[in-house]
Design a protein around this motif. Structure first.
Motif, PDB file in Angstrom:
ATOM      1  N   LEU A  76       0.840  -1.188   0.000  1.00  0.00           N
ATOM      2  CA  LEU A  76       0.000   0.000   0.000  1.00  0.00           C
ATOM      3  C   LEU A  76       0.876   1.239   0.000  1.00  0.00           C
ATOM      4  CD1 LEU A  76      -2.694  -0.866   2.720  1.00  0.00           C
ATOM      5  CD2 LEU A  76      -3.075  -0.747   0.248  1.00  0.00           C
ATOM      6  N   VAL A  77       0.391   2.294  -0.606  1.00  0.00           N
ATOM      7  CA  VAL A  77       0.980   3.622  -0.471  1.00  0.00           C
ATOM      8  C   VAL A  77      -0.159   4.598  -0.214  1.00  0.00           C
ATOM      9  CG1 VAL A  77       3.028   3.193  -1.901  1.00  0.00           C
ATOM     10  CG2 VAL A  77       0.920   4.033  -2.969  1.00  0.00           C
ATOM     11  N   SER A  78       0.174   5.742   0.353  1.00  0.00           N
ATOM     12  CA  SER A  78      -0.841   6.771   0.581  1.00  0.00           C
ATOM     13  C   SER A  78      -1.252   7.380  -0.753  1.00  0.00           C
ATOM     14  CB  SER A  78      -0.281   7.853   1.495  1.00  0.00           C
ATOM     15  OG  SER A  78       0.667   8.649   0.801  1.00  0.00           O
ATOM     16  N   PRO A  79      -2.336   8.161  -0.785  1.00  0.00           N
ATOM     17  CA  PRO A  79      -2.715   8.831  -2.046  1.00  0.00           C
ATOM     18  C   PRO A  79      -1.594   9.685  -2.613  1.00  0.00           C
ATOM     19  CG  PRO A  79      -4.532   8.926  -0.494  1.00  0.00           C
ATOM     20  CD  PRO A  79      -3.366   8.349   0.259  1.00  0.00           C
ATOM     21  N   GLU A  80      -0.691  10.154  -1.750  1.00  0.00           N
ATOM     22  CA  GLU A  80       0.443  10.960  -2.212  1.00  0.00           C
ATOM     23  C   GLU A  80       1.641  10.094  -2.609  1.00  0.00           C
ATOM     24  OE1 GLU A  80      -2.432  12.894   0.081  1.00  0.00           O
ATOM     25  OE2 GLU A  80      -1.012  11.408   0.895  1.00  0.00           O
ATOM     26  N   GLY A  81       1.539   8.780  -2.408  1.00  0.00           N
ATOM     27  CA  GLY A  81       2.633   7.880  -2.751  1.00  0.00           C
ATOM     28  C   GLY A  81       3.601   7.615  -1.619  1.00  0.00           C
ATOM     29  N   ASP A  82       3.237   8.011  -0.388  1.00  0.00           N
ATOM     30  CA  ASP A  82       4.137   7.853   0.750  1.00  0.00           C
ATOM     31  C   ASP A  82       3.887   6.540   1.486  1.00  0.00           C
ATOM     32  OD1 ASP A  82       5.204  10.296   0.088  1.00  0.00           O
ATOM     33  OD2 ASP A  82       4.143  11.413   1.659  1.00  0.00           O
ATOM     34  N   LEU A  83       4.749   6.264   2.471  1.00  0.00           N
ATOM     35  CA  LEU A  83       4.647   5.052   3.276  1.00  0.00           C
ATOM     36  C   LEU A  83       3.281   4.989   3.964  1.00  0.00           C
ATOM     37  CD1 LEU A  83       6.220   2.562   4.347  1.00  0.00           C
ATOM     38  CD2 LEU A  83       7.029   4.024   6.224  1.00  0.00           C
ATOM     39  N   GLU A  84       2.628   3.836   3.863  1.00  0.00           N
ATOM     40  CA  GLU A  84       1.267   3.687   4.373  1.00  0.00           C
ATOM     41  C   GLU A  84       1.092   2.286   4.950  1.00  0.00           C
ATOM     42  OE1 GLU A  84      -2.010   4.109   5.813  1.00  0.00           O
ATOM     43  OE2 GLU A  84      -1.644   5.873   4.553  1.00  0.00           O
ATOM     44  N   HIS A  85       0.379   2.187   6.078  1.00  0.00           N
ATOM     45  CA  HIS A  85       0.160   0.889   6.709  1.00  0.00           C
ATOM     46  C   HIS A  85      -1.305   0.562   6.953  1.00  0.00           C
ATOM     47  CE1 HIS A  85       4.387   1.788   7.782  1.00  0.00           C
ATOM     48  NE2 HIS A  85       4.533   0.488   7.692  1.00  0.00           N
ATOM     49  N   TYR A  86      -2.187   1.534   6.889  1.00  0.00           N
ATOM     50  CA  TYR A  86      -3.587   1.273   7.235  1.00  0.00           C
ATOM     51  C   TYR A  86      -4.526   1.335   6.040  1.00  0.00           C
ATOM     52  CZ  TYR A  86      -8.253   1.892   9.193  1.00  0.00           C
ATOM     53  OH  TYR A  86      -9.577   1.752   9.469  1.00  0.00           O
ATOM     54  N   ASP A  87      -4.305   2.239   5.115  1.00  0.00           N
ATOM     55  CA  ASP A  87      -5.255   2.458   4.029  1.00  0.00           C
ATOM     56  C   ASP A  87      -4.486   2.806   2.762  1.00  0.00           C
ATOM     57  OD1 ASP A  87      -7.774   2.465   2.966  1.00  0.00           O
ATOM     58  OD2 ASP A  87      -8.476   4.237   4.021  1.00  0.00           O
ATOM     59  N   GLY A  88      -5.155   3.413   1.779  1.00  0.00           N
ATOM     60  CA  GLY A  88      -4.455   3.867   0.581  1.00  0.00           C
ATOM     61  C   GLY A  88      -4.707   2.993  -0.627  1.00  0.00           C
ATOM     62  N   PHE A  89      -3.716   2.964  -1.520  1.00  0.00           N
ATOM     63  CA  PHE A  89      -3.815   2.248  -2.788  1.00  0.00           C
ATOM     64  C   PHE A  89      -2.680   1.237  -2.910  1.00  0.00           C
ATOM     65  CE2 PHE A  89      -5.653   6.461  -3.493  1.00  0.00           C
ATOM     66  CZ  PHE A  89      -6.879   6.139  -4.044  1.00  0.00           C
TER      67      PHE A  89
ATOM     68  N   ASP B 255       7.451   6.952  -1.889  1.00  0.00           N
ATOM     69  CA  ASP B 255       8.214   8.132  -2.288  1.00  0.00           C
ATOM     70  C   ASP B 255       8.889   8.771  -1.085  1.00  0.00           C
ATOM     71  OD1 ASP B 255       7.289   7.729  -4.873  1.00  0.00           O
ATOM     72  OD2 ASP B 255       5.575   9.084  -4.618  1.00  0.00           O
ATOM     73  N   ALA B 256       8.259   8.697   0.071  1.00  0.00           N
ATOM     74  CA  ALA B 256       8.797   9.243   1.316  1.00  0.00           C
ATOM     75  C   ALA B 256       8.103   8.555   2.475  1.00  0.00           C
ATOM     76  CB  ALA B 256       8.581  10.757   1.381  1.00  0.00           C
ATOM     77  N   CYS B 257       8.690   8.692   3.682  1.00  0.00           N
ATOM     78  CA  CYS B 257       8.026   8.192   4.889  1.00  0.00           C
ATOM     79  C   CYS B 257       7.029   9.220   5.402  1.00  0.00           C
ATOM     80  CB  CYS B 257       9.051   7.873   5.972  1.00  0.00           C
ATOM     81  SG  CYS B 257      10.061   6.412   5.636  1.00  0.00           S
ATOM     82  N   GLY B 258       7.471  10.468   5.487  1.00  0.00           N
ATOM     83  CA  GLY B 258       6.566  11.514   5.954  1.00  0.00           C
ATOM     84  C   GLY B 258       6.755  11.913   7.393  1.00  0.00           C
ATOM     85  N   THR B 259       7.774  11.349   8.068  1.00  0.00           N
ATOM     86  CA  THR B 259       8.136  11.793   9.413  1.00  0.00           C
ATOM     87  C   THR B 259       9.625  12.150   9.394  1.00  0.00           C
ATOM     88  OG1 THR B 259       8.655   9.561  10.209  1.00  0.00           O
ATOM     89  CG2 THR B 259       6.384  10.344  10.497  1.00  0.00           C
ATOM     90  N   PRO B 260      10.073  13.054  10.266  1.00  0.00           N
ATOM     91  CA  PRO B 260      11.410  13.646  10.110  1.00  0.00           C
ATOM     92  C   PRO B 260      12.568  12.656  10.106  1.00  0.00           C
ATOM     93  CG  PRO B 260      10.098  14.937  11.643  1.00  0.00           C
ATOM     94  CD  PRO B 260       9.303  13.706  11.348  1.00  0.00           C
ATOM     95  N   PHE B 261      12.750  11.902  11.190  1.00  0.00           N
ATOM     96  CA  PHE B 261      13.924  11.046  11.251  1.00  0.00           C
ATOM     97  C   PHE B 261      13.787   9.846  10.336  1.00  0.00           C
ATOM     98  CE2 PHE B 261      17.079   8.164  12.987  1.00  0.00           C
ATOM     99  CZ  PHE B 261      18.157   9.025  13.198  1.00  0.00           C
ATOM    100  N   ALA B 262      12.570   9.324  10.172  1.00  0.00           N
ATOM    101  CA  ALA B 262      12.378   8.191   9.268  1.00  0.00           C
ATOM    102  C   ALA B 262      12.745   8.568   7.838  1.00  0.00           C
ATOM    103  CB  ALA B 262      10.944   7.695   9.343  1.00  0.00           C
ATOM    104  N   ASP B 263      12.483   9.796   7.435  1.00  0.00           N
ATOM    105  CA  ASP B 263      12.866  10.217   6.082  1.00  0.00           C
ATOM    106  C   ASP B 263      14.380  10.278   5.928  1.00  0.00           C
ATOM    107  OD1 ASP B 263      10.515  10.400   4.584  1.00  0.00           O
ATOM    108  OD2 ASP B 263      10.013  12.365   5.392  1.00  0.00           O
TER     109      ASP B 263
END
Length: 476
Positions: free
Chosen positions: A227-240, A301-309
């Motif tokens: 899965l990725v978020s609608p923006e293409g970022d790291l996702e674990h619960y929903d998305g595409f 494309d990205a994680c979306g949190t500071p240190f994880a990125d």
């Protein structure tokens, strides 16, 4: 004459499995297979049950990651209800899902895989376990225990108990989050993040020592599904759903989870009770792909949190050529990045002012006859698909388990490792441990992927203070 080496049981994994290596007359490895030796049954014995029982039933698939099944099942039931759950309920579900990720990844890295990394592939098997890690590096062992404890404490705070909570229900969650519980969870986050960062920094010092393993542990070209978020970022619960190939080209993107059957097929083989999912357009077995933390980081494309990125950017330097990180050895690295992401994300969600809102459940009856729930379990993409009759009773179930998605890849990986390290003329224990270790990279959850049929054999030895067996109780 040809001969067979059997590794049974495969150690430091969840569930029961064996590996067979078929050796030619000259000692070279001709074939390798990963056998799941438990019988799958959940999809059939759930039939006839009311759909509202499915979250509690399917959570019993596993005691390691029950939250993952609880969430995927409830998402399928949300779909049957034809409701959109309240935003606060989604945030709370996300917190529990990330806590599950945290505790499960900690178990995999610290308890199951770190003995190899810290003590060595050829170390004494009697010492190559979490107790050996405690002796060699007490702080590392304590860190693993504490991280897992924090993840389980969050699950217990939200759900009332650490294993098989019933707080997540069709339509949302059963009750809102009190402020004092929110504050107690937030108070653990600084310590969790410090441990995660320290462990990540320590592991980076180990990576150069395992260049040879990284070049042989499951480096075959495959696709990656997550899965990725609608923006293409790291996702674990929903998305595409997104699929990338081994060169980094996006093969499928923005696929709604409801369309998973268009891209995912399932095959069976006579040597394992685990199914073999594959990418339909390429057919079986050519349509091989991997899931889990390695796939998620390769696809995002990205994680979306500071240190994880920051950690994600460093993860992408693990190989010189551009494109996805192909070695399954780097599942370990990816888990540590996701642990950091989970902690940062939990902290951000708990600080959301709406997290304490009281509207946490949408109520309805069954309004559809088919429901699909897809989320990311620690080990990869998890799919629950149900059909019900007019009375709300289950008529059909399909569960595609995260570990199952990796079945083709695991079989190819053990063949690659055996080719590289096993000398059939002079078999040493350390060689076979490497074959096991590539399976541990995937962190398979075999009770999820299949289920025991009948009674499992059990032997209990009662010893006195000198270690002598004074009584043995056996169940055949």
């Amino acid at each position: 004459m040809s001969r067979t080496i059997s590794i049974e049981p495969v150690t430091r994994i969840e569930g029961h499995a064996r590996i067979t290596l078929q050796l030619a007359e000259g000692g070279e490895v001709e074939d390798a297979k990963f056998h799941l030796t438990q019988f799958r049954g959940f999809e059939k014995f759930c039939e006839g049950r009311p759909y509202r029982e499915m979250p509690a039933l399917t959570a019993r698939t596993c005691g390691i990651c029950p939250v993952s099944h609880l969430l995927a099942s409830n998402k399928a039931c949300d779909d049957l209800l034809a409701v959109t759950i309240p935003p606060t309920a989604e945030k709370l579900r996300r917190v529990m899902n990330l806590a599950q990720l945290l505790q499960s990844h900690a178990l995999s890295f610290f308890h199951l895989s770190s003995p190899d990394l810290l003590l060595g592939w050829d170390s004494d098997p009697a010492q190559r376990n979490i107790f050996g890690v405690m002796r060699a590096d007490p702080q590392l062992a304590k860190s693993g225990i504490r991280l897992r404890q924090i993840g389980q404490s969050i699950i217990e705070t939200l759900g009332g108990k650490k294993i098989h909570p019933t707080w997540v229900v069709p339509g949302g969650v059963t009750e809102a989050l009190p402020e004092e519980k929110r504050d107690s969870m937030l108070a653990m986050m600084p310590e969790a993040l410090r441990i995660a960062k320290d462990t990540y920094a320590f592991y980076k010092t180990l990576v150069p020592k395992f260049k040879d393993e990284a070049s042989h542990f499951g480096t075959m070209p495959t696709m990656f599904l997550s899965l990725v978020s609608p923006e293409g970022d790291l996702e674990h619960y929903d998305g595409f759903l997104r699929i990338k190939d081994a060169n980094g080209r996006i093969v499928e993107d923005r696929v709604p989870p409801h369309d998973y059957q268009r891209i995912i097929g399932e095959a069976v083989e006579d040597y394992s009770y685990m199914k073999f999912p594959y990418y339909k357009p390429q057919g079986y077995p050519q349509g091989i792909y991997r899931v889990g933390p390695l796939a998620r980081l390769n696809n995002a494309d990205a994680c979306g949190t500071p240190f994880a990125d920051v950690a994600l950017a460093e993860f992408r330097t693990l190989q010189e050529e551009a494109g996805p990180i192909t070695s399954s050895f780097h599942y370990h690295y990816a888990r540590l990045v996701e642990i950091i992401f989970a902690i940062e994300s939990i902290q951000r969600l708990l600080k959301d002012p709406h997290i304490l809102d009281n509207r946490v459940r949408a109520r309805a009856r069954g309004n559809r006859d088919e429901g699909i729930g897809v989320s990311e379990a620690p080990r990869g993409t998890l799919m629950h698909h149900y059909k019900i009759d007019d009375h709300g009773l289950i008529t059909w179930v399909d569960l595609i388990i995260a570990t199952g998605h990796n079945n083709l890849a695991m079989n190819k990986s053990i063949k690659q490792v055996a080719d590289a390290y096993v000398n059939g003329k002079d078999v040493k224990e350390g060689m076979l441990n490497r074959v096991e270790a590539v399976i541990r990279c995937y962190d398979p959850c075999l009770s999820c992927a299949s289920h025991a049929f009948g009674q499992m054999p059990m032997v209990i030895d009662i010893q006195d203070t000198s270690g002598q067996v004074i009584r043995r109780i056996a169940r055949d």
